[in-house]
Design an enzyme around this catalytic site. Structure first.
Site, PDB file in Angstrom:
ATOM      1  N   HIS A 155       1.088  -1.180   0.197  1.00 16.73           N
ATOM      2  CA  HIS A 155       0.136  -0.088   0.272  1.00 16.73           C
ATOM      3  C   HIS A 155       1.404   0.981  -0.186  1.00 16.73           C
ATOM      4  O   HIS A 155       1.946   1.086   0.444  1.00 16.73           O
ATOM      5  CB  HIS A 155      -0.819   0.362   1.187  1.00 16.73           C
ATOM      6  CG  HIS A 155      -1.947  -1.208   1.949  1.00 16.73           C
ATOM      7  ND1 HIS A 155      -1.425  -1.849   2.406  1.00 16.73           N
ATOM      8  CD2 HIS A 155      -2.405  -2.404   0.480  1.00 16.73           C
ATOM      9  CE1 HIS A 155      -1.671  -3.007   2.940  1.00 16.73           C
ATOM     10  NE2 HIS A 155      -2.746  -3.080   1.439  1.00 16.73           N
ATOM     11  N   HIS A 173       1.097   4.261   1.856  1.00 21.46           N
ATOM     12  CA  HIS A 173       0.489   5.016   2.750  1.00 21.46           C
ATOM     13  C   HIS A 173       0.276   6.852   3.460  1.00 21.46           C
ATOM     14  O   HIS A 173       1.576   7.086   2.459  1.00 21.46           O
ATOM     15  CB  HIS A 173       1.151   4.747   4.663  1.00 21.46           C
ATOM     16  CG  HIS A 173       1.150   3.177   5.105  1.00 21.46           C
ATOM     17  ND1 HIS A 173       0.151   2.435   6.155  1.00 21.46           N
ATOM     18  CD2 HIS A 173       0.976   1.481   3.909  1.00 21.46           C
ATOM     19  CE1 HIS A 173       0.002   1.228   5.740  1.00 21.46           C
ATOM     20  NE2 HIS A 173       0.122   0.781   4.773  1.00 21.46           N
ATOM     21  N   HIS A 232      -3.484   3.453   5.567  1.00 20.62           N
ATOM     22  CA  HIS A 232      -3.371   3.958   3.919  1.00 20.62           C
ATOM     23  C   HIS A 232      -4.124   5.151   3.460  1.00 20.62           C
ATOM     24  O   HIS A 232      -4.787   5.871   4.110  1.00 20.62           O
ATOM     25  CB  HIS A 232      -4.452   2.907   3.706  1.00 20.62           C
ATOM     26  CG  HIS A 232      -4.292   1.229   3.586  1.00 20.62           C
ATOM     27  ND1 HIS A 232      -5.181  -0.122   3.319  1.00 20.62           N
ATOM     28  CD2 HIS A 232      -2.958   1.038   4.418  1.00 20.62           C
ATOM     29  CE1 HIS A 232      -4.495  -0.566   3.446  1.00 20.62           C
ATOM     30  NE2 HIS A 232      -3.263  -0.572   4.913  1.00 20.62           N
ATOM     31  N   HIS A 255     -11.445   0.334   2.728  1.00 22.08           N
ATOM     32  CA  HIS A 255      -9.967  -0.562   2.204  1.00 22.08           C
ATOM     33  C   HIS A 255     -10.945  -1.277   1.056  1.00 22.08           C
ATOM     34  O   HIS A 255     -11.884  -1.886   1.475  1.00 22.08           O
ATOM     35  CB  HIS A 255      -9.338  -1.498   3.510  1.00 22.08           C
ATOM     36  CG  HIS A 255      -8.219  -2.522   2.645  1.00 22.08           C
ATOM     37  ND1 HIS A 255      -7.042  -1.222   2.065  1.00 22.08           N
ATOM     38  CD2 HIS A 255      -8.321  -3.386   2.425  1.00 22.08           C
ATOM     39  CE1 HIS A 255      -6.391  -2.637   1.630  1.00 22.08           C
ATOM     40  NE2 HIS A 255      -6.904  -4.014   1.984  1.00 22.08           N
ATOM     41  N   HIS A 275      -9.656   2.836  -0.557  1.00 28.07           N
ATOM     42  CA  HIS A 275      -8.198   3.340  -0.616  1.00 28.07           C
ATOM     43  C   HIS A 275      -7.924   3.701  -1.724  1.00 28.07           C
ATOM     44  O   HIS A 275      -6.800   3.001  -2.628  1.00 28.07           O
ATOM     45  CB  HIS A 275      -7.286   3.117   0.679  1.00 28.07           C
ATOM     46  CG  HIS A 275      -8.463   3.130   2.074  1.00 28.07           C
ATOM     47  ND1 HIS A 275      -7.633   2.161   3.224  1.00 28.07           N
ATOM     48  CD2 HIS A 275      -9.570   3.487   2.890  1.00 28.07           C
ATOM     49  CE1 HIS A 275      -7.864   1.765   3.844  1.00 28.07           C
ATOM     50  NE2 HIS A 275      -9.409   2.946   3.609  1.00 28.07           N
ATOM     51  N   ASP A 328      -4.377   1.926  -1.956  1.00 27.51           N
ATOM     52  CA  ASP A 328      -4.687   0.640  -1.786  1.00 27.51           C
ATOM     53  C   ASP A 328      -3.974  -0.370  -3.519  1.00 27.51           C
ATOM     54  O   ASP A 328      -4.137  -0.372  -4.336  1.00 27.51           O
ATOM     55  CB  ASP A 328      -5.832  -0.320  -1.945  1.00 27.51           C
ATOM     56  CG  ASP A 328      -6.523   0.371  -0.787  1.00 27.51           C
ATOM     57  OD1 ASP A 328      -6.150  -0.015   0.421  1.00 27.51           O
ATOM     58  OD2 ASP A 328      -8.055   0.273  -0.498  1.00 27.51           O
ATOM     59  N   HIS A 370       3.959  -5.274   3.025  1.00 29.03           N
ATOM     60  CA  HIS A 370       3.624  -6.725   4.933  1.00 29.03           C
ATOM     61  C   HIS A 370       3.784  -7.607   5.176  1.00 29.03           C
ATOM     62  O   HIS A 370       4.007  -8.411   3.602  1.00 29.03           O
ATOM     63  CB  HIS A 370       1.949  -7.155   4.733  1.00 29.03           C
ATOM     64  CG  HIS A 370       1.265  -4.649   5.116  1.00 29.03           C
ATOM     65  ND1 HIS A 370       1.062  -4.444   6.793  1.00 29.03           N
ATOM     66  CD2 HIS A 370       1.165  -4.298   4.152  1.00 29.03           C
ATOM     67  CE1 HIS A 370       0.643  -3.050   6.664  1.00 29.03           C
ATOM     68  NE2 HIS A 370       1.141  -2.785   5.539  1.00 29.03           N
ATOM     69  N   ARG A 427       4.383  -4.968   8.987  1.00 32.53           N
ATOM     70  CA  ARG A 427       5.040  -4.042   8.282  1.00 32.53           C
ATOM     71  C   ARG A 427       6.182  -4.470   7.986  1.00 32.53           C
ATOM     72  O   ARG A 427       7.427  -4.605   9.553  1.00 32.53           O
ATOM     73  CB  ARG A 427       4.857  -2.394   8.042  1.00 32.53           C
ATOM     74  CG  ARG A 427       3.757  -1.761   8.657  1.00 32.53           C
ATOM     75  CD  ARG A 427       3.296  -0.656   8.825  1.00 32.53           C
ATOM     76  NE  ARG A 427       1.867  -0.796   9.525  1.00 32.53           N
ATOM     77  CZ  ARG A 427       1.520   0.593   9.264  1.00 32.53           C
ATOM     78  NH1 ARG A 427       2.349   2.032   9.786  1.00 32.53           N
ATOM     79  NH2 ARG A 427      -0.184   0.741   9.561  1.00 32.53           N
TER      80      ARG A 427
HETATM   81 ZN    ZN Z   1      -6.540   0.358   2.860  1.00 32.43          ZN
HETATM   82 CU    CU Z   2      -0.176  -0.911   4.691  1.00 35.92          CU
END
Ligand code: ZN
Ligand code: CU
Length: 173
Positions: free
Chosen positions: A70, A72, A88, A96, A105, A108, A147, A164
């Site tokens: 993602h 962020h 995000h 999401h 998002h 994403d 992730h 993360r």
């Molecule tokens: Zn998201």
């Molecule tokens: Cu993320």
């Protein structure tokens, strides 16, 4: 003869320099560094292409399999677990979801899928973001997170993709 070649090369050099000057064309980059206890690292390029942004990622040091990926909100990787990068990137206040369909998002992205050696690469088009355009949608200065686990594209607001493992800040090259 040598002198003439040098002179002939000058206009081309000037042209290349002019191209390099237009920031969004040449793209911006996030260098991904491992979080504490992780060995994941890589580079992520973002290039404006019309209304969309094309992302190209190359990451190594992952566990084989799928990994949530993602943009962020914050370009801050200072925390050992990269929680400093916030949630995000979601300027339009959507749930999401998967970037290719339904609400999601704007940060994403499709998952990274690592092979048996832990290497993953990805190219995708992202809608709703820009490289240095409207500040509300620009990804410049924001974070990129990889992730530990797969993104289910359902669980709110994270996709349940776990810890993360790598973090980078999107910046001009
Ligand atoms: Zn998201
Ligand atoms: Cu993320």
């Amino acid at each position: 003869m040598k002198m003439r070649n040098v002179l002939a090369a000058l206009p081309l050099a000037a042209m290349l320099a002019a191209c390099a000057g237009s920031g969004s064309d040449r793209g911006v980059e996030a260098v991904l560094k491992p979080t504490q206890g992780s060995s994941a690292q890589g580079t992520v390029l973002f290039r404006q292409d019309g209304d969309a942004v094309v992302v190209t990622a190359k990451v190594t040091g992952l566990a084989p399999g799928a990994h949530g990926f993602h943009i962020h909100e914050k370009g801050d990787c200072s925390a050992p677990d990269a929680t400093s990068a916030g949630g995000h990137f979601n300027p339009s206040a959507k749930p999401h979801g998967h970037p290719d369909h339904g609400d999601h998002h704007v940060g994403d992205m499709p998952m990274l899928v690592a092979d048996a050696s832990g290497a993953a690469s990805l190219t995708a088009r992202l809608a709703g973001v820009s490289v240095g355009g409207d500040p509300a949608s620009s990804i410049l200065g924001r974070g990129v997170i990889v992730h530990a686990a797969a993104d289910d594209f359902k669980t709110q607001p994270t996709g349940n993709s776990g810890a993360r493992v790598a973090c980078g800040v999107i910046a001009g090259r």
